[in-house]
Write an enzyme that holds these catalytic residues in place. Structure first.
Site, PDB file in Angstrom:
ATOM      1  N   CYS A  80      62.156  -8.744 -27.146  1.00  0.00           N
ATOM      2  CA  CYS A  80      61.721  -9.738 -26.168  1.00  0.00           C
ATOM      3  C   CYS A  80      61.773 -11.152 -26.774  1.00  0.00           C
ATOM      4  O   CYS A  80      62.859 -11.638 -27.040  1.00  0.00           O
ATOM      5  CB  CYS A  80      60.352  -9.354 -25.640  1.00  0.00           C
ATOM      6  SG  CYS A  80      60.186  -9.786 -23.918  1.00  0.00           S
ATOM      7  N   HIS A 168      59.565  -3.678 -24.291  1.00  0.00           N
ATOM      8  CA  HIS A 168      58.517  -3.495 -25.307  1.00  0.00           C
ATOM      9  C   HIS A 168      58.217  -2.015 -25.565  1.00  0.00           C
ATOM     10  O   HIS A 168      57.249  -1.484 -25.000  1.00  0.00           O
ATOM     11  CB  HIS A 168      57.222  -4.160 -24.819  1.00  0.00           C
ATOM     12  CG  HIS A 168      57.274  -5.645 -24.774  1.00  0.00           C
ATOM     13  ND1 HIS A 168      56.854  -6.436 -25.811  1.00  0.00           N
ATOM     14  CD2 HIS A 168      57.716  -6.489 -23.808  1.00  0.00           C
ATOM     15  CE1 HIS A 168      57.019  -7.709 -25.497  1.00  0.00           C
ATOM     16  NE2 HIS A 168      57.544  -7.770 -24.279  1.00  0.00           N
ATOM     17  N   GLU A 170      56.770  -0.776 -27.994  1.00  0.00           N
ATOM     18  CA  GLU A 170      55.467  -0.628 -28.671  1.00  0.00           C
ATOM     19  C   GLU A 170      54.334  -0.462 -27.662  1.00  0.00           C
ATOM     20  O   GLU A 170      53.228  -0.084 -28.032  1.00  0.00           O
ATOM     21  CB  GLU A 170      55.213  -1.829 -29.602  1.00  0.00           C
ATOM     22  CG  GLU A 170      54.822  -3.144 -28.934  1.00  0.00           C
ATOM     23  CD  GLU A 170      56.001  -3.879 -28.283  1.00  0.00           C
ATOM     24  OE1 GLU A 170      57.110  -3.324 -28.211  1.00  0.00           O
ATOM     25  OE2 GLU A 170      55.775  -5.021 -27.816  1.00  0.00           O
TER      26      GLU A 170
HETATM   27  N1  GLN Z   1      59.134 -15.310 -22.082  1.00  0.00           N
HETATM   28  C1  GLN Z   1      58.853 -15.255 -23.485  1.00  0.00           C
HETATM   29  C2  GLN Z   1      59.668 -16.322 -24.237  1.00  0.00           C
HETATM   30  O1  GLN Z   1      60.563 -16.908 -23.702  1.00  0.00           O
HETATM   31  C3  GLN Z   1      59.144 -13.877 -24.046  1.00  0.00           C
HETATM   32  C4  GLN Z   1      58.219 -12.873 -23.410  1.00  0.00           C
HETATM   33  C5  GLN Z   1      57.893 -11.678 -24.260  1.00  0.00           C
HETATM   34  O2  GLN Z   1      58.109 -11.683 -25.473  1.00  0.00           O
HETATM   35  N2  GLN Z   1      57.334 -10.692 -23.646  1.00  0.00           N
HETATM   36  O3  GLN Z   1      59.391 -16.542 -25.364  1.00  0.00           O
END
Ligand code: GLN
Length: 192
Positions: A80, A168, A170
């Site tokens: 992410c 995610h 985790e």
């Molecule tokens: N939207 C976040 C970003 O741009 C990432 C979101 C997440 O890690 N769940 O950093």
């Protein structure tokens, strides 16, 4: 010596990744400084806020350290915000440019639009993805392999021991991707 698996612990949900690795029998090293990174056999860059993580990577000097270590083959798994931080092309000045993908931030919707959905993958059967303001992978370089898709879009990709995921694992009870990453770290540790 058993080398620990590192989890970048500057910001975001590093504790959850650490807990998963421990449940899988790994020694875990939370990484906040270059000194703490010295013995690791791989590093997970967690979800969170990519701008915050990127700024802290720079101020701690871990940005350079991770780039150099990755060149020597250190496995890196960005989830992410972590995937944003390691992508080659993204609308952020802080990327480590470790994997040849283009990523669009927040492209799966805002916080309220967070969702869990089944993914398609031959390597990881029955994998479910938790998406939270997730980035979208909009371009893959020629050497990048896709390991999982959501609605035909790549959501877990890999090249040369660098893994980037939009979801995610985790936050689920499925630790398939973590197990896969741990295998990379073991191979890396054996080679040294
Ligand atoms: N939207 C976040 C970003 O741009 C990432 C979101 C997440 O890690 N769940 O950093």
């Amino acid at each position: 010596m058993v080398q620990p698996v590192g989890v970048l612990a500057l910001q975001g949900d590093f504790a959850e990744h650490g807990a998963v690795l421990q449940q899988l029998g790994c020694q875990v090293q939370l990484v906040r400084t270059v000194a703490e990174a010295k013995t690791i056999a791989g590093i997970i860059i967690p979800g969170g806020e990519s701008t915050a993580i990127g700024k802290l990577l720079k101020s701690t000097g871990l940005n350079r350290w991770i780039q150099q270590a990755a060149r020597r083959g250190l496995p890196v798994y960005g989830t992410c915000a972590g995937a944003i931080v390691i992508a080659k092309q993204v609308d952020s000045p802080y990327t480590l440019r470790l994997i040849d993908i283009t990523v669009k931030r927040n492209a799966y919707g805002r916080q309220l639009d967070s969702f869990t959905a089944p993914l398609q993958s031959t390597l990881f059967p029955n994998l479910a993805g938790v998406f939270i303001r997730a980035p979208k992978i909009t371009r893959l370089g020629p050497k990048v392999k896709t390991l999982a898709w959501y609605k035909q879009q790549p959501v877990l990709v890999e090249t040369d021991r660098i893994l980037a995921g939009c979801f995610h694992p985790e936050l689920t009870k499925q630790f398939l991707v973590h197990r896969y990453f741990i295998e990379h770290t073991r191979r890396f540790a054996r080679q040294k």
